[in-house]
Scaffold this motif. Structure first.
Motif, PDB file in Angstrom:
ATOM      1  N   ALA A   1       0.847  -1.209   0.000  1.00  0.00           N
ATOM      2  CA  ALA A   1       0.000   0.000   0.000  1.00  0.00           C
ATOM      3  C   ALA A   1       0.878   1.254   0.000  1.00  0.00           C
ATOM      4  O   ALA A   1       0.588   2.232  -0.691  1.00  0.00           O
ATOM      5  CB  ALA A   1      -0.942  -0.014   1.200  1.00  0.00           C
ATOM      6  N   HIS A   2       1.979   1.201   0.755  1.00  0.00           N
ATOM      7  CA  HIS A   2       2.870   2.371   0.822  1.00  0.00           C
ATOM      8  C   HIS A   2       3.580   2.624  -0.499  1.00  0.00           C
ATOM      9  O   HIS A   2       4.008   3.733  -0.775  1.00  0.00           O
ATOM     10  CB  HIS A   2       3.923   2.184   1.924  1.00  0.00           C
ATOM     11  CG  HIS A   2       3.346   2.310   3.300  1.00  0.00           C
ATOM     12  ND1 HIS A   2       4.101   2.162   4.433  1.00  0.00           N
ATOM     13  CD2 HIS A   2       2.091   2.567   3.725  1.00  0.00           C
ATOM     14  CE1 HIS A   2       3.329   2.320   5.497  1.00  0.00           C
ATOM     15  NE2 HIS A   2       2.103   2.558   5.095  1.00  0.00           N
ATOM     16  N   SER A   3       3.727   1.574  -1.302  1.00  0.00           N
ATOM     17  CA  SER A   3       4.475   1.764  -2.551  1.00  0.00           C
ATOM     18  C   SER A   3       3.618   2.454  -3.615  1.00  0.00           C
ATOM     19  O   SER A   3       4.119   2.825  -4.668  1.00  0.00           O
ATOM     20  CB  SER A   3       4.970   0.420  -3.078  1.00  0.00           C
ATOM     21  OG  SER A   3       3.871  -0.327  -3.575  1.00  0.00           O
ATOM     22  N   TRP A   4       2.334   2.614  -3.354  1.00  0.00           N
ATOM     23  CA  TRP A   4       1.488   3.297  -4.353  1.00  0.00           C
ATOM     24  C   TRP A   4       1.794   4.791  -4.396  1.00  0.00           C
ATOM     25  O   TRP A   4       1.715   5.472  -3.378  1.00  0.00           O
ATOM     26  CB  TRP A   4      -0.001   3.080  -4.030  1.00  0.00           C
ATOM     27  CG  TRP A   4      -0.905   3.727  -5.050  1.00  0.00           C
ATOM     28  CD1 TRP A   4      -0.669   3.860  -6.384  1.00  0.00           C
ATOM     29  CD2 TRP A   4      -2.178   4.355  -4.809  1.00  0.00           C
ATOM     30  NE1 TRP A   4      -1.720   4.512  -6.996  1.00  0.00           N
ATOM     31  CE2 TRP A   4      -2.660   4.829  -6.051  1.00  0.00           C
ATOM     32  CE3 TRP A   4      -2.957   4.539  -3.665  1.00  0.00           C
ATOM     33  CZ2 TRP A   4      -3.874   5.487  -6.190  1.00  0.00           C
ATOM     34  CZ3 TRP A   4      -4.170   5.192  -3.793  1.00  0.00           C
ATOM     35  CH2 TRP A   4      -4.628   5.655  -5.045  1.00  0.00           C
ATOM     36  N   TRP A   5       2.165   5.237  -5.560  1.00  0.00           N
ATOM     37  CA  TRP A   5       2.406   6.663  -5.767  1.00  0.00           C
ATOM     38  C   TRP A   5       1.061   7.291  -6.144  1.00  0.00           C
ATOM     39  O   TRP A   5       0.567   7.112  -7.248  1.00  0.00           O
ATOM     40  CB  TRP A   5       3.431   6.869  -6.885  1.00  0.00           C
ATOM     41  CG  TRP A   5       3.765   8.297  -7.124  1.00  0.00           C
ATOM     42  CD1 TRP A   5       4.511   9.116  -6.320  1.00  0.00           C
ATOM     43  CD2 TRP A   5       3.351   9.100  -8.239  1.00  0.00           C
ATOM     44  NE1 TRP A   5       4.586  10.376  -6.858  1.00  0.00           N
ATOM     45  CE2 TRP A   5       3.882  10.397  -8.034  1.00  0.00           C
ATOM     46  CE3 TRP A   5       2.587   8.866  -9.381  1.00  0.00           C
ATOM     47  CZ2 TRP A   5       3.676  11.436  -8.935  1.00  0.00           C
ATOM     48  CZ3 TRP A   5       2.381   9.894 -10.271  1.00  0.00           C
ATOM     49  CH2 TRP A   5       2.924  11.171 -10.046  1.00  0.00           C
TER      50      TRP A   5
END
Ligand SMILES: Nc1ncnc2c1ncn2[C@@H]1O[C@H](COP(=O)(O)OP(=O)(O)OP(=O)(O)O)[C@@H](O)[C@H]1O
Ligand SMILES: [Mg+2]
Length: 503
Positions: free
Chosen positions: A290-294
């Motif tokens: 989820a954190h890797s979504w830009w």
């Protein structure tokens, strides 16, 4: 909350030096206040979470909107005789802070001093309409938190009466539904307060054309056992707000579907596209995913606009006016650069009084930082109009398009702006004598555009029209919010088709 659950963006919000940070939540940072052990300093940050994941992005103004809106409702509840945790907000927080932290406008915008309470470990949720997780439970079991509902309800349908649908207050992962009857028995006073606040809010908001479909409150008690409303109330992060008009239209669909809420729905849609709704917020790999979504910046900008817009719809104030006038924060009003485009020179004479007054500075002086006037016809000057749009419309923040007859200018301008990825709102002003075909055509060419992309007076449900309409439109630009971007229904253009396939 453990730090690995917070995204880098959320963690980049600096801790206030010299204060003890007690808790970093998805959105709020909570601090101890020196010499005030019975109080807390709560900072609503610009953090953004969907499906219980904190995203690696910040939404400008979100923390300030949440704080101002919370202040707006908490003070209203206080006036009704309901105890709340609010002690101070805005410039008043200074008196609780060490000297070095005083006079900090950025802090004042997001800060609230509250009474420290023993929190009740339940999220008190109430629903007046069926959607979201309530709908899911209903579709699977015919019930929500033990309430048996009537048959045949669709997404977004109004319930016969509001229902209490409590959930756990999960430290990690998703909140789980609880049995309403059990919770009501354990917390009768709390449940009654929940229903009272909802009934009041629903009526209040309805007069501004807003439906509050559901909401969540958190409650706590002091040492003496008095009950207080805590946390945040009636904000877009704790409630689902719908436009009444969009809701009413949605009921006419063959398969009714709840209208989009005024919150982070555009980001949620993007998140669904990325599969974030399918991830498990208690698993570290999923959190990392989820954190890797830009998060695309245009989604964040549209979210800022949505939070500011719903704040205005419900409080009738722009964020900066509320901050300055209600909370004594030293912020300047936010001015917009404005372009007024006439479809033809002859239209200018029709609104000369308004323009003269605008130029003389008698009328709404200081309405905009900078007003530019143009005469462009979308029929005679399509290339010039396109170049104007491609070049950023001379740095304007809003456009008022003025004209009469079948008035294609605002709609075409809006379409060109969309094609160039620009989010400048276009407000239409229809001219012509009242009752004339010119005027009727001009009004219809704004109000009948599918999806009404050109801004009208959506609160009073009318097209800005005539000299008065131009004044109202100018007033809107100066003192109100403009509607946030709505997702457009993009239908593929089809060439060389066989019409018989469509019969
Ligand atoms: N007056 C109060 N006294 C004590 N605690 C409070 C008070 N008001 C709110 N809280 C708590 O402060 C926290 C606010 O943090 P925030 O809403 O950002 O985090 P959250 O995402 O809900 O929490 P978490 O990340 O821990 O799940 C919540 O746990 C809330 O219950
Ligand atoms: Mg919370």
């Amino acid at each position: 909350m453990n730090n690995e659950k917070l995204s880098l963006a959320r963690l980049s919000v600096p801790a206030i030096p010299g204060l003890k940070l007690l808790h970093r939540g998805k959105v709020r940072d909570t601090y101890a206040i020196p010499d005030h052990p019975d109080k807390l300093l709560v900072i609503a940050t610009d953090g953004l979470s969907i499906f219980d994941f904190v995203l690696n992005a910040l939404v400008e103004d979100k923390g300030a909107v949440l704080t101002m809106m919370n202040h707006f409702w908490l003070t209203k509840l206080e006036k009704m005789g309901i105890k709340t945790h609010l002690i101070a907000a805005g410039a008043e927080v200074d008196q609780y802070l060490p000297e070095v932290l005083r006079g900090n406008t950025e802090l004042q915008k997001q800060a609230m001093v509250v009474k420290k309470l023993m929190m009740i470990p339940v999220e008190f949720v109430v629903r007046g309409y069926l959607t979201g997780s309530g709908l899911k439970s209903y579709q699977e079991t015919g019930t929500v938190c033990g309430h048996v509902l009537s048959r045949g309800l669709c997404d977004g349908d109004e319930l016969l009466h509001p229902i209490d649908t409590p959930t756990t207050k999960a430290e990690e992962g998703h909140d789980e539904p609880l049995d309403a009857a059990e919770i009501r028995q354990m917390y009768p006073e709390e449940t009654a307060l929940l229903l009272e606040i909802y009934a009041w809010a629903r009526k209040f908001m309805r007069q501004y054309g807003i439906i509050i479909a559901d909401t969540k409150i958190e409650l706590g008690r002091d040492e003496e056992g008095n009950l207080y409303v805590a946390d945040e109330v009636l904000t877009p992060d704790s409630s689902r707000f719908w436009s009444y008009d969009q809701w009413a239209q949605s009921r006419l669909l063959e398969k009714p579907k709840a209208p989009p809420p005024y919150d982070k729905q555009l980001v949620r849609n993007g998140g669904i596209h990325e599969g974030i709704n399918k991830l498990d917020p208690s698993r570290l790999e999923d959190i990392a995913k989820a954190h890797s979504w830009w998060v695309p910046p245009e989604l964040l900008e549209a979210t800022t606009a949505t939070y500011r817009y719903i704040f205005w719809r419900l409080t009738r104030a722009r964020l900066e006016s509320y901050q300055a006038l209600e909370l004594g924060i030293n912020v300047a009003p936010r001015r917009r650069n404005l372009s007024i485009i006439f479809g033809s020179r002859s239209d200018i004479a029709k609104v000369k009084e308004t323009l003269k007054a605008l130029e003389d500075g008698e009328f709404l002086s200081g309405i905009a930082e900078n007003v530019q006037y143009h005469v462009v016809s979308c029929h005679r000057n399509p290339f010039d109009l396109m170049r104007f749009v491609a070049g950023g419309c001379g740095g304007t923040d809003a456009i008022i398009a003025v004209g009469s007859k079948a008035f294609a200018l605002p709609g075409v301008l809006d379409a060109f702006l969309y094609a160039h990825g620009r989010t400048i709102p276009v407000i239409g002003v229809a001219l012509g004598k009242i009752g004339s075909a010119d005027r009727a055509a001009a009004e219809l060419s704004i109000s009948e555009l599918p999806g009404t992309p050109v801004v009208m007076d959506e609160v009073n449900k009318k097209v800005y029209a005539g000299e008065q309409g131009l004044r109202d439109a100018l007033h809107r630009v100066a003192f109100a919010e403009l509607p946030p971007l709505r997702p457009r229904k993009v239908a593929e253009a089809e060439f060389n088709i066989n019409p018989h396939e469509y019969l």
